[in-house]
Design a protein around this motif. Sequence first.
Motif, PDB file in Angstrom:
ATOM      1  N   LEU A   1       0.840  -1.199   0.000  1.00 50.35           N
ATOM      2  CA  LEU A   1       0.000   0.000   0.000  1.00 50.35           C
ATOM      3  C   LEU A   1       0.872   1.245   0.000  1.00 50.35           C
ATOM      4  N   HIS A   2       1.927   1.193   0.808  1.00 53.68           N
ATOM      5  CA  HIS A   2       2.863   2.315   0.829  1.00 53.68           C
ATOM      6  C   HIS A   2       3.540   2.473  -0.533  1.00 53.68           C
ATOM      7  N   ASN A   3       3.891   1.357  -1.143  1.00 53.62           N
ATOM      8  CA  ASN A   3       4.500   1.415  -2.477  1.00 53.62           C
ATOM      9  C   ASN A   3       3.546   2.002  -3.500  1.00 53.62           C
ATOM     10  N   PHE A   4       2.269   1.657  -3.384  1.00 50.32           N
ATOM     11  CA  PHE A   4       1.278   2.211  -4.308  1.00 50.32           C
ATOM     12  C   PHE A   4       1.181   3.718  -4.127  1.00 50.32           C
ATOM     13  N   SER A   5       1.242   4.184  -2.864  1.00 45.94           N
ATOM     14  CA  SER A   5       1.245   5.631  -2.626  1.00 45.94           C
ATOM     15  C   SER A   5       2.519   6.251  -3.209  1.00 45.94           C
ATOM     16  N   ASP A   6       3.615   5.474  -3.178  1.00 46.85           N
ATOM     17  CA  ASP A   6       4.861   5.933  -3.809  1.00 46.85           C
ATOM     18  C   ASP A   6       4.663   6.150  -5.302  1.00 46.85           C
ATOM     19  N   VAL A   7       4.009   5.196  -5.951  1.00 51.62           N
ATOM     20  CA  VAL A   7       3.766   5.309  -7.397  1.00 51.62           C
ATOM     21  C   VAL A   7       2.996   6.590  -7.693  1.00 51.62           C
ATOM     22  N   LEU A   8       1.921   6.823  -6.927  1.00 49.55           N
ATOM     23  CA  LEU A   8       1.119   8.031  -7.136  1.00 49.55           C
ATOM     24  C   LEU A   8       1.939   9.288  -6.888  1.00 49.55           C
ATOM     25  N   SER A   9       2.715   9.276  -5.794  1.00 51.17           N
ATOM     26  CA  SER A   9       3.510  10.456  -5.458  1.00 51.17           C
ATOM     27  C   SER A   9       4.591  10.723  -6.499  1.00 51.17           C
ATOM     28  N   LEU A  10       5.198   9.657  -7.004  1.00 49.60           N
ATOM     29  CA  LEU A  10       6.234   9.821  -8.019  1.00 49.60           C
ATOM     30  C   LEU A  10       5.656  10.340  -9.332  1.00 49.60           C
ATOM     31  N   VAL A  11       4.450   9.870  -9.683  1.00 48.21           N
ATOM     32  CA  VAL A  11       3.775  10.370 -10.886  1.00 48.21           C
ATOM     33  C   VAL A  11       3.488  11.868 -10.731  1.00 48.21           C
ATOM     34  N   ILE A  12       3.006  12.258  -9.529  1.00 51.54           N
ATOM     35  CA  ILE A  12       2.741  13.673  -9.256  1.00 51.54           C
ATOM     36  C   ILE A  12       4.030  14.484  -9.343  1.00 51.54           C
ATOM     37  N   SER A  13       5.099  13.964  -8.745  1.00 50.46           N
ATOM     38  CA  SER A  13       6.388  14.663  -8.778  1.00 50.46           C
ATOM     39  C   SER A  13       6.915  14.783 -10.206  1.00 50.46           C
ATOM     40  N   TYR A  14       6.752  13.706 -10.978  1.00 52.04           N
ATOM     41  CA  TYR A  14       7.206  13.698 -12.363  1.00 52.04           C
ATOM     42  C   TYR A  14       6.451  14.753 -13.179  1.00 52.04           C
ATOM     43  N   ALA A  15       5.121  14.802 -12.998  1.00 53.85           N
ATOM     44  CA  ALA A  15       4.308  15.796 -13.708  1.00 53.85           C
ATOM     45  C   ALA A  15       4.698  17.207 -13.288  1.00 53.85           C
ATOM     46  N   ALA A  16       4.998  17.376 -11.992  1.00 59.56           N
ATOM     47  CA  ALA A  16       5.363  18.702 -11.493  1.00 59.56           C
ATOM     48  C   ALA A  16       6.678  19.190 -12.086  1.00 59.56           C
ATOM     49  N   THR A  17       7.662  18.287 -12.243  1.00 58.05           N
ATOM     50  CA  THR A  17       8.946  18.696 -12.839  1.00 58.05           C
ATOM     51  C   THR A  17       8.753  19.131 -14.293  1.00 58.05           C
ATOM     52  N   LYS A  18       7.820  18.492 -14.984  1.00 56.42           N
ATOM     53  CA  LYS A  18       7.549  18.874 -16.374  1.00 56.42           C
ATOM     54  C   LYS A  18       6.825  20.223 -16.437  1.00 56.42           C
TER      55      LYS A  18
END
Length: 304
Positions: free
Chosen positions: A51-68
């Motif tokens: 579950l924590h890893n799944f939250s990681d996936v979401l957070s990383l996607v958000i971070s990735y979109a933010a850098t773009k």
Amino acid sequence: MGHSHSHHNHGHADLKGRNLFISIILNVLITVSQVIGGIISGSLSLLSDALHNFSDVLSLVISYAATKLAKREASTNKTFGYKRAEIIAAFVNAATLVVVAVILIKEAIERFLDPREIASDLVIWLSLLGILANGFSVLLLKKDSDRNMNMRSAYLHLLTDMMASVAVLIGGILMKLYAVYWVDPLLTLLIALYLIYVGYDLLRKSTRVLMLFTPDTIEVKKIVEAIGSIRSVKNVHHVHIWQLNEEEVHLEAHIDFDRDINLSEFDKILDQIEEEVYHKFGINHVNIQPEYGKCDSKKVIVQD
């Protein structure tokens, strides 16, 4: 009026995006593996790690979109561009850490009340996978985490998940050797408490930026004193200091002069002010409203 001392490095931003993308792929792999393994083994700590890893996936996607988004240019209807995208990403990611922690605490308490036998071999192997994949991701993001709040939020997600996988591995070994299945919810509880600890600190910092609070490292009174010591400056009032993102700290203020100076003299004084606040306080965007004989309150330092 004023000038900026900040610099942009698009090549570095591209590197951040690449590292985030690799971390996303690795965490998708871990999440799928741990969900399947957690269901088969019956391990709550493995499912909580998933579950924590799944939250990681979401957070990383958000971070990735933010850098773009942060690289997009400003426009007439977005005069700051998307410079705050990474701060918003950090806020969202920190909030998800806390939410995930609360869910894990609830699940741990329920498992304490209803302990179950767990297939420890599968727990051990999948926790090892989590340690290796998250450890690699942590190394990828560590350098950027020291200077960017968005990257730090992603880094903390991955670091805590790597630590959670270590805890799950230890638990799996203890369950295999001694059949102490209460270790499983205990580790889940400890993981959750640590998530709250790191998540709250990041949530507090990102909230301060979003609310336009003065950065912790800056004392308004010292800035007023520094500017007030410059020749011809009579009074400094109506001061606002805020952080736009990781690179930009803004200052705006009204300055009352002791005489009716001309524009060229004001420009020289403005240069002095900019150098003073940049080198002493790290402020790199300055906007000054000059005044002489204006009938407003000179005693109000921080008020609209």
